[in-house]
Scaffold this active site. Structure first.
Site, short mmCIF file in Angstrom:
data_model
loop_
_atom_site.label_atom_id
_atom_site.label_comp_id
_atom_site.label_asym_id
_atom_site.label_seq_id
_atom_site.Cartn_x
_atom_site.Cartn_y
_atom_site.Cartn_z
N SER A 111 12.89 3.91 23.18
CA SER A 111 12.11 2.90 23.89
C SER A 111 10.98 3.56 24.68
O SER A 111 10.14 4.24 24.11
CB SER A 111 13.02 2.05 24.79
OG SER A 111 12.35 0.91 25.27
N GLU A 210 9.47 0.93 15.89
CA GLU A 210 10.35 -0.16 16.29
C GLU A 210 9.72 -0.87 17.48
O GLU A 210 8.84 -0.33 18.14
CB GLU A 210 11.76 0.36 16.62
CG GLU A 210 11.84 1.32 17.80
CD GLU A 210 11.97 0.64 19.16
OE1 GLU A 210 12.48 -0.49 19.23
OE2 GLU A 210 11.53 1.25 20.16
N HIS A 279 16.16 -1.51 19.41
CA HIS A 279 16.74 -2.29 20.49
C HIS A 279 17.76 -3.32 19.99
O HIS A 279 17.62 -4.52 20.24
CB HIS A 279 15.64 -3.00 21.27
CG HIS A 279 14.80 -2.09 22.09
ND1 HIS A 279 13.83 -1.27 21.54
CD2 HIS A 279 14.76 -1.87 23.43
CE1 HIS A 279 13.23 -0.59 22.50
NE2 HIS A 279 13.77 -0.94 23.66
#
Length: 307
Positions: A111, A210, A279
């Site tokens: 992330s 992502e 996620h």
């Protein structure tokens, strides 16, 4: 040549850091206990619950210095991020890249941690791991598939084939076969890296992407920014990970994969999607910076391990 860090043995010491957002004090204690219950010693940074500015674990300098301290500490065998969040861009100017290069060790997160993957891969020649974080993925439900994937990546002694969890087939968007070092992470951070000292270099590499909790308009904007910057023309192939809770209120059927198909139109490179890293759960681990071969005929993803 990329440096593959040493494997993680039971009894090793894990340095627990926050490169981005803070964590509640009670949650920090639960994270330390989880790692100890897994058979590791823990050295925890003292800023994990500092709540600087309402959403960051200390100033950028404090967080950057903790990254440096954990890499420099000879007692620390691996560095795990407690969570992602926001604010890692503030720490980049404080990292001691020469020191980190000289002290390679496991570095784990995803992330907002994408900034550090880019910098450590490209400026320190260190293989890092895009995988589960302690608070986000281990404390409440460290599922078997996530755990197995993590330790396969951390402790592989020889080349191995990446496995998606059962029931999650890897899909093909564009056919072909390619080999290159794996680079990438969270789409918003990859786009924001353009123009910085750790800008993503995609030449002859496999790009992993992502994203989470964004409207399709932002996926389109950030991805086309990468295309317009030449990042997809230079790369060897693309792996699309989890695009979780991406919203298109105007045309729901035009999802993130449809958008990425448009972004990659006209490029003669293989593209795989539905790779379960990002996620959501299960959360599979990818060794960033490792040499990767993708083959859509299987389809398969294979990593070269050079310790």
């Amino acid at each position: 040549m990329m440096k593959y860090p040493k494997t993680l043995k039971k009894g090793a010491t894990i340095g627990l850091i926050a490169t981005s957002s803070d964590t509640e004090t009670a949650r920090v204690a639960a994270c330390v206990k989880k790692l100890e219950d897994m058979g590791y010693k823990v050295k925890a940074a003292d800023n994990l619950d500092s709540n600087y500015g309402g959403y960051m674990a200390g100033t950028g300098e404090i967080r950057g210095q903790w990254v440096n301290r954990m890499f420099a500490d000879p007692e620390v065998d691996a560095i795990f991020c407690i969570r992602g969040g926001d604010g890692s861009s503030r720490i980049m100017e404080y990292l001691d890249y020469d020191m980190i290069r000289q002290n390679p060790k496991i570095f784990l997160g995803y992330s907002d941690v994408t900034n550090l993957h880019l910098a450590l891969n490209q400026k320190c020649d260190l293989v890092t791991f895009h995988g589960p974080m302690v608070s986000s993925n281990m404390v409440d439900s460290f599922d078997e598939e996530t755990e197995k994937s993590l330790f396969q990546a951390l402790n592989a002694e020889e080349d191995y084939t990446f496995s998606n969890p059962e029931g999650f087939p890897i899909e093909v968007l564009k056919e072909g076969k390619a080999t290159g070092k794996l680079i990438g992470g969270n789409l918003s951070l990859l786009s924001a890296s353009i123009g910085t000292p750790y800008e993503m270099d995609t030449k002859n590499k496999i790009v992993f992407i992502e994203e989470v909790c964004e409207p399709i308009s932002k996926i389109e904007k950030w991805a086309y920014h990468l295309r317009n910057a030449g990042k997809f023309r230079e790369c060897s192939g693309v792996i699309l990970g989890q695009f979780t809770k991406i919203v298109n209120e105007d045309l729901p059927e035009f999802d993130s994969i449809c958008c990425m198909k448009d972004v990659l139109e006209g490029l003669d490179i293989p593209v795989l999607y539905n790779v379960q890293s990002g996620h959501s759960k299960p959360m599979m681990t990818l060794p960033m910076g490792a040499v990767c071969t993708i083959d859509t005929s299987a389809p398969s993803i294979r990593f070269k391990v050079e310790r």
